[in-house]
Design an enzyme around this catalytic site. Structure first.
Site, mmCIF file in Angstrom:
data_model
loop_
_atom_site.group_PDB
_atom_site.id
_atom_site.type_symbol
_atom_site.label_atom_id
_atom_site.label_comp_id
_atom_site.label_asym_id
_atom_site.label_seq_id
_atom_site.Cartn_x
_atom_site.Cartn_y
_atom_site.Cartn_z
ATOM 1 N N ARG A 178 -13.120 8.727 -3.805
ATOM 2 C CA ARG A 178 -12.116 8.550 -4.816
ATOM 3 C C ARG A 178 -12.750 9.201 -6.262
ATOM 4 O O ARG A 178 -12.173 9.662 -6.888
ATOM 5 C CB ARG A 178 -11.475 7.294 -4.893
ATOM 6 C CG ARG A 178 -10.128 7.143 -4.216
ATOM 7 C CD ARG A 178 -10.493 7.345 -2.750
ATOM 8 N NE ARG A 178 -9.441 7.312 -1.581
ATOM 9 C CZ ARG A 178 -9.204 5.874 -0.928
ATOM 10 N NH1 ARG A 178 -10.239 4.964 -1.321
ATOM 11 N NH2 ARG A 178 -8.017 5.879 -0.349
ATOM 12 N N ASP A 207 -12.968 10.728 2.349
ATOM 13 C CA ASP A 207 -11.473 10.162 1.939
ATOM 14 C C ASP A 207 -10.643 11.285 1.584
ATOM 15 O O ASP A 207 -11.135 12.394 1.336
ATOM 16 C CB ASP A 207 -11.391 8.991 1.444
ATOM 17 C CG ASP A 207 -10.337 8.215 1.705
ATOM 18 O OD1 ASP A 207 -9.060 8.472 1.667
ATOM 19 O OD2 ASP A 207 -10.631 6.904 1.964
ATOM 20 N N HIS A 282 -6.393 9.289 6.034
ATOM 21 C CA HIS A 282 -7.545 9.532 5.110
ATOM 22 C C HIS A 282 -8.328 10.796 5.112
ATOM 23 O O HIS A 282 -9.491 10.712 4.907
ATOM 24 C CB HIS A 282 -8.321 8.270 4.841
ATOM 25 C CG HIS A 282 -7.309 6.967 4.354
ATOM 26 N ND1 HIS A 282 -6.885 7.035 2.940
ATOM 27 C CD2 HIS A 282 -6.983 6.062 4.870
ATOM 28 C CE1 HIS A 282 -6.507 5.896 2.940
ATOM 29 N NE2 HIS A 282 -6.253 5.311 3.987
ATOM 30 N N GLU A 347 -4.598 2.799 8.314
ATOM 31 C CA GLU A 347 -3.534 3.369 7.548
ATOM 32 C C GLU A 347 -2.973 4.672 8.072
ATOM 33 O O GLU A 347 -2.825 5.606 7.134
ATOM 34 C CB GLU A 347 -3.821 3.407 6.093
ATOM 35 C CG GLU A 347 -4.097 1.941 5.432
ATOM 36 C CD GLU A 347 -4.231 1.953 4.061
ATOM 37 O OE1 GLU A 347 -3.815 1.318 3.422
ATOM 38 O OE2 GLU A 347 -5.101 2.911 3.549
ATOM 39 N N PHE A 439 -13.590 -5.891 -3.992
ATOM 40 C CA PHE A 439 -14.082 -5.955 -5.209
ATOM 41 C C PHE A 439 -13.494 -4.959 -6.345
ATOM 42 O O PHE A 439 -13.789 -4.692 -7.389
ATOM 43 C CB PHE A 439 -15.586 -6.038 -5.599
ATOM 44 C CG PHE A 439 -16.195 -7.123 -4.832
ATOM 45 C CD1 PHE A 439 -15.569 -8.518 -4.378
ATOM 46 C CD2 PHE A 439 -17.435 -6.996 -4.420
ATOM 47 C CE1 PHE A 439 -16.187 -9.205 -3.448
ATOM 48 C CE2 PHE A 439 -18.008 -8.185 -3.384
ATOM 49 C CZ PHE A 439 -17.130 -9.477 -3.274
ATOM 50 N N ASP A 440 -12.453 -4.293 -5.918
ATOM 51 C CA ASP A 440 -11.678 -3.391 -7.019
ATOM 52 C C ASP A 440 -10.764 -4.205 -7.499
ATOM 53 O O ASP A 440 -9.828 -3.566 -8.378
ATOM 54 C CB ASP A 440 -11.204 -2.137 -6.033
ATOM 55 C CG ASP A 440 -10.356 -2.418 -4.779
ATOM 56 O OD1 ASP A 440 -10.412 -3.701 -4.213
ATOM 57 O OD2 ASP A 440 -9.580 -1.490 -4.440
ATOM 58 N N TRP A 488 -13.511 0.093 -3.654
ATOM 59 C CA TRP A 488 -12.939 1.207 -3.552
ATOM 60 C C TRP A 488 -12.635 1.824 -4.998
ATOM 61 O O TRP A 488 -12.526 0.863 -6.043
ATOM 62 C CB TRP A 488 -11.498 0.851 -3.073
ATOM 63 C CG TRP A 488 -11.633 0.252 -1.487
ATOM 64 C CD1 TRP A 488 -11.521 -1.021 -1.078
ATOM 65 C CD2 TRP A 488 -11.818 0.971 -0.321
ATOM 66 N NE1 TRP A 488 -11.610 -0.978 0.017
ATOM 67 C CE2 TRP A 488 -11.629 0.167 0.544
ATOM 68 C CE3 TRP A 488 -11.771 2.240 -0.009
ATOM 69 C CZ2 TRP A 488 -11.804 0.306 2.117
ATOM 70 C CZ3 TRP A 488 -11.981 2.860 1.185
ATOM 71 C CH2 TRP A 488 -12.057 1.911 2.165
ATOM 72 N N THR A 489 -12.751 2.919 -5.238
ATOM 73 C CA THR A 489 -13.114 3.386 -6.461
ATOM 74 C C THR A 489 -11.996 4.281 -7.271
ATOM 75 O O THR A 489 -12.092 5.277 -8.066
ATOM 76 C CB THR A 489 -14.473 4.198 -6.476
ATOM 77 O OG1 THR A 489 -14.074 5.489 -5.568
ATOM 78 C CG2 THR A 489 -15.632 3.493 -5.982
ATOM 79 N N GLU A 490 -10.641 4.067 -6.683
ATOM 80 C CA GLU A 490 -9.633 5.051 -7.314
ATOM 81 C C GLU A 490 -9.572 4.636 -8.959
ATOM 82 O O GLU A 490 -9.232 5.495 -9.575
ATOM 83 C CB GLU A 490 -8.138 4.485 -6.729
ATOM 84 C CG GLU A 490 -7.847 4.841 -5.324
ATOM 85 C CD GLU A 490 -8.369 3.572 -4.260
ATOM 86 O OE1 GLU A 490 -9.196 3.118 -4.376
ATOM 87 O OE2 GLU A 490 -7.541 3.825 -3.220
HETATM 88 C C1 ACM Z 1 -8.348 0.103 3.622
HETATM 89 O O1 ACM Z 1 -8.679 -0.857 2.680
HETATM 90 N N1 ACM Z 1 -7.747 0.766 3.809
HETATM 91 C C2 ACM Z 1 -9.550 -0.246 4.673
#
Ligand code: ACM
Ligand code: ZN
Length: 782
Positions: A178, A207, A282, A347, A439-440, A488-490
């Protein structure tokens, strides 16, 4: 009897003295199993001998890492030398590995005396962790190139420590798709992981938003899949796709040489890197480069932000998709020695597979029931390939759907259920439930924090996490290998921001996974963390100082037959002031020093006093009614993700606000609310009400209907007509709605309230077809 009291009083006194004897400068995180202070100290100077058992390369490496630490910090420059096995009385610092089994796996014993420091590890890893503990016993300047404070020296207090981890898997994840992070930051991240005795780095390398690993056989992965159009000036959810005349120039990837360097760096620090290559979903960035692996043939571009649902996934009917993935995995395997290879699996929207002739032909040819089984086919085929290369497959919990090979392992992220199911089926499990381990999420007041993806996962909440779900038997619990924090770094574009989100929550998780359950203690941890902050300042690490928010909770105190209100904060030793009448507290308002009575309606306000000011107020409406503190029976379960405070949440008097992250709403995911309140005795009931929240953005909807009923015996209920919701389900903002029922002064002991969840998100909603939330804060009875 009196003798006994005297003895126990003596014991308490002795314990107190022993506690007093612990040097306040000794602050080790994660907390060790056993620690005994001695007297005096060992001084490290430029004549100190640094010794390892001759011929033991791992001991030599760790001795050298320690020498490097000292030297970088401007300390004495020491050269590590080999010695023989009789080292007990030799002066110096001795690094030794004793594989005789008397120290548990990854454990160590560290003995500091005036004459020498001996670190004995059960393995190379154990010795390394002993070295990390030794570093934490030195002044904080050991973490920096700053000079020692005047009067300070490189002395280590005399101490004896025996230590080993609770769980074998202690991990941190980082999403580099991301947003791309330079190699230098990856090395720093590994340093942080190792500093807190964690042992795994889960590198989320691919991703939708960018492919980040050089694969020699498929050059378009580096030419096309690694780059997207630069939309960094726009919010993540509002980024239009790449236009025909635009160049994709934002992104990057790690060369195979860089990856080898990172793997080697991690190996020296006993950090295993698990690479993740996402499939079958993804992976639209792959399709942008190689559209032939899609169901439709494309064309595609690498998305610069979010899109949902994520329909374009790898085609499972196409054999060339598998050839591609096997080629990619072969190169991945050649770079990463990790036994585990992570294949994502999360997903995967199956709409393309439903329409794709190739996917449908595969379903038919393989005798599969549906697209879920096609996903299982995909995973099993990849698993077979990994096993042929002597590796093990791990994936997100969706890989359980449609069946999973026994040897595959599961990362449980959608709560605890995936982990519980997997452990019951005998799969090894890593716990990463989103509400504790993502932790996002926000870690403090969203109004003052940098924009985050959502959620509300405070340091205290992370620390409270217990990785072994209560539902498992002792035998099943063995499959829970440990836990992992995910970044996660969005919403995290820079290394500094990634540090801010990861630290100190990763330190809390390090203690959750390392420290014995019986030794875990939030107050003690939070005190040690203050010492850690001094080290992090010097490191330097851009960490978050935690939430200033006051947590308000209420409970019924049986002794005084009184409702009590209590305040808690993440900041130790800082004064809390409060009011109950709606006025803003000032530093002169009542100081909180224990639970306060609330036996009437109140408007609670509380805040921390810092530098003579109150910087963040917590406000809660409290309503006093007949059901307060009464027993409540749940006929359907609320979600562990939004407990609202637990079993008493609906009868605790505390109202939620439109900001549901403040914690007073109880959430039901996909299912109904159905509860019975026992008032304890028959009494007249005139009015009952219940309040709901609607937040389209967060997939929370008003109920379809609410039914109230009363009973005097708990068996036969007199229902009043079902009340249908007349308000729109589509609202721009977060809104609150109350359903109430007037009864003609009916005598009753039991009150039942049922609210019908909409069940799934409606067709116009981004989450259409997915389970939706029903949020309630209180059932008030008058
Ligand atoms: C995830 O957060 N989609 C693994
Ligand atoms: Zn297909």
């Amino acid at each position: 009897m009196s003798k006994k009291i005297t003895l126990s009083a003596l014991l308490i006194f002795a314990f107190f003295l022993a506690g007093m004897a612990v040097n306040p400068a000794v602050s080790i995180i994660p907390k060790p199993v056993k620690m005994k202070m001695g007297s005096g100290s060992f001084l490290i100077n430029d004549r100190t001998a640094l010794l390892f058992i001759a011929g033991n390369e791992e001991a030599m490496n760790t001795a050298r890492l320690f020498a490097g630490h000292l030297q970088m910090a401007g300390g004495p420059v020491l050269t590590a030398l080999g010695v023989g096995k009789s080292y007990r009385t030799i002066a110096g610092i001795i690094f030794s590995i004793k594989r005789d089994g008397h120290i548990p796996a990854e454990g160590y014993e560290l003995t500091v005396s005036k004459n020498n420091i001996i670190i004995e590890g059960a393995s190379g890893a154990g010795l390394f962790y002993g070295m990390q503990t030794l570093v934490q016993l030195l002044p904080p300047e050991i973490y920096s190139s700053k000079a020692l404070q005047p009067g300070n020296n490189w002395s280590v207090p005399c101490i004896a420590i025996k230590d080993h981890p609770r769980f074998p898997y202690r991990g941190m994840h980082l999403d580099v798709s991301r947003h791309f992070f330079p190699k230098e930051f990856i090395l720093k991240y590994i340093d942080l992981i190792a500093t807190f005795k964690m042992n795994t780095f889960h590198w989320h390398l691919t991703d939708d938003n960018g492919w980040r690993i050089e694969i020699k056989k498929y050059p378009k992965l580096m030419q096309t899949a690694a780059w997207r159009v630069d939309r960094e000036n726009l919010p993540w959810l509002e980024r239009p796709p790449q236009q025909a005349d635009e160049r994709a120039n934002y992104g990057g990837y790690y060369s195979q040489d860089e990856i080898r360097e990172v793997v080697e760096y991690a190996k020296k620090r006993y950090v295993t890197i698990i690479p993740e290559i996402e499939m079958p979903a993804h992976s639209v960035e792959v399709l942008a480069a190689y559209p032939q692996f899609s169901c439709t043939g494309g064309p595609f571009t690498v998305p610069p932000g979010n899109y949902w649902p994520n329909v374009d996934i790898l085609c499972a009917g196409n054999d060339s998709t598998f050839t591609f993935m096997e080629d990619v995995l072969s190169e991945v395997i050649s770079l990463f020695p990790s036994k585990y290879i992570h294949i994502g699996g999360d997903e995967a929207d199956k709409s393309r597979w439903k329409e794709c002739p190739k996917c449908q032909a595969r379903i038919k040819a393989e005798g599969l029931k549906d697209e879920k089984e096609l996903q299982s086919y995909f995973i099993k085929r990849i698993e077979k390939f990994l096993v042929s290369k002597d590796r093990k497959l791990i994936g997100w919990d969706e890989i359980l759907e449609g069946g999973l090979p026994q040897e595959a392992s599961v990362m449980s992220w959608r709560g605890l259920q995936g982990g519980i199911a997997a452990a019951r089926q005998g799969h090894d499990v890593i716990m990463t439930p989103d509400s504790y381990c993502y932790f996002d999420h926000y870690q403090a007041n969203p109004k003052t924090e940098p924009k985050a993806i959502g959620g509300y996962t405070t340091l205290k909440k992370v620390y409270s996490y217990e990785p072994i779900p209560g539902e498992l038997t002792k035998e099943q619990s063995k499959y829970i290998l440990g836990a992992q924090g995910n970044v996660w770094t969005e919403y995290i574009p820079t290394p500094e921001h990634a540090e801010y989100m990861a630290v100190p929550r990763m330190i809390a998780l390090a203690e959750v996974t390392w420290t014995q359950k019986s030794l875990k203690n939030w107050t003690d941890f939070r005190t040690r963390l203050n010492s850690e902050f001094k080290r992090l300042d010097l490191f330097p690490v851009n960490y978050c100082k935690g939430s200033d928010k006051i947590e308000v909770s209420t409970y019924f105190d049986k002794n005084s037959q009184s409702m009590k209100c209590q305040f808690e904060s993440e900041q130790p030793g800082i004064q809390i002031v409060y009011t109950l009448d709606g006025n803003d507290p000032t530093p002169a308002s009542p100081v909180y020093n224990g639970p306060v009575d609330v036996n009437k309606n109140a408007y609670i306000k509380a805040g921390l006093v810092r530098d003579g000011k109150i910087n963040e107020l917590t406000e809660r409406t409290f309503i006093y009614h007949k059901a307060i503190g009464k027993k409540i029976i749940y006929l359907e379960c609320y979600s562990y993700r939004y407990t609202g405070g637990g079993e008493e949440a609906l009868v605790d008097g505390l109202r939620g606000t439109v900001d549901f992250r403040e914690g007073n709403w109880q959430g039901f995911l996909g299912n109904n609310l159905d509860v019975i309140i026992d008032l304890g005795s028959i009494q007249p009931v005139r009015t009952v009400f219940i309040t709901f929240l609607q937040s389209n953005k967060s997939w929370i909807f008003f109920p379809d209907s609410v039914t109230f009923s009363l009973s005097s015996n708990g068996k036969k209920f007199h229902s009043i007509n079902e009340q249908l919701n007349q308000d729109p389900k589509k609202t721009e903002t977060n809104v609150i709605k109350q359903f109430s029922q007037i009864f003609p002064d009916t005598p009753a002991r039991y009150v039942r309230v049922r609210a019908k969840n909409t069940g799934i998100c409606p067709p116009w909603h981004e989450g259409k077809g997915e389970p939706c939330w029903l949020f309630a804060d209180e059932i008030a009875v008058f």
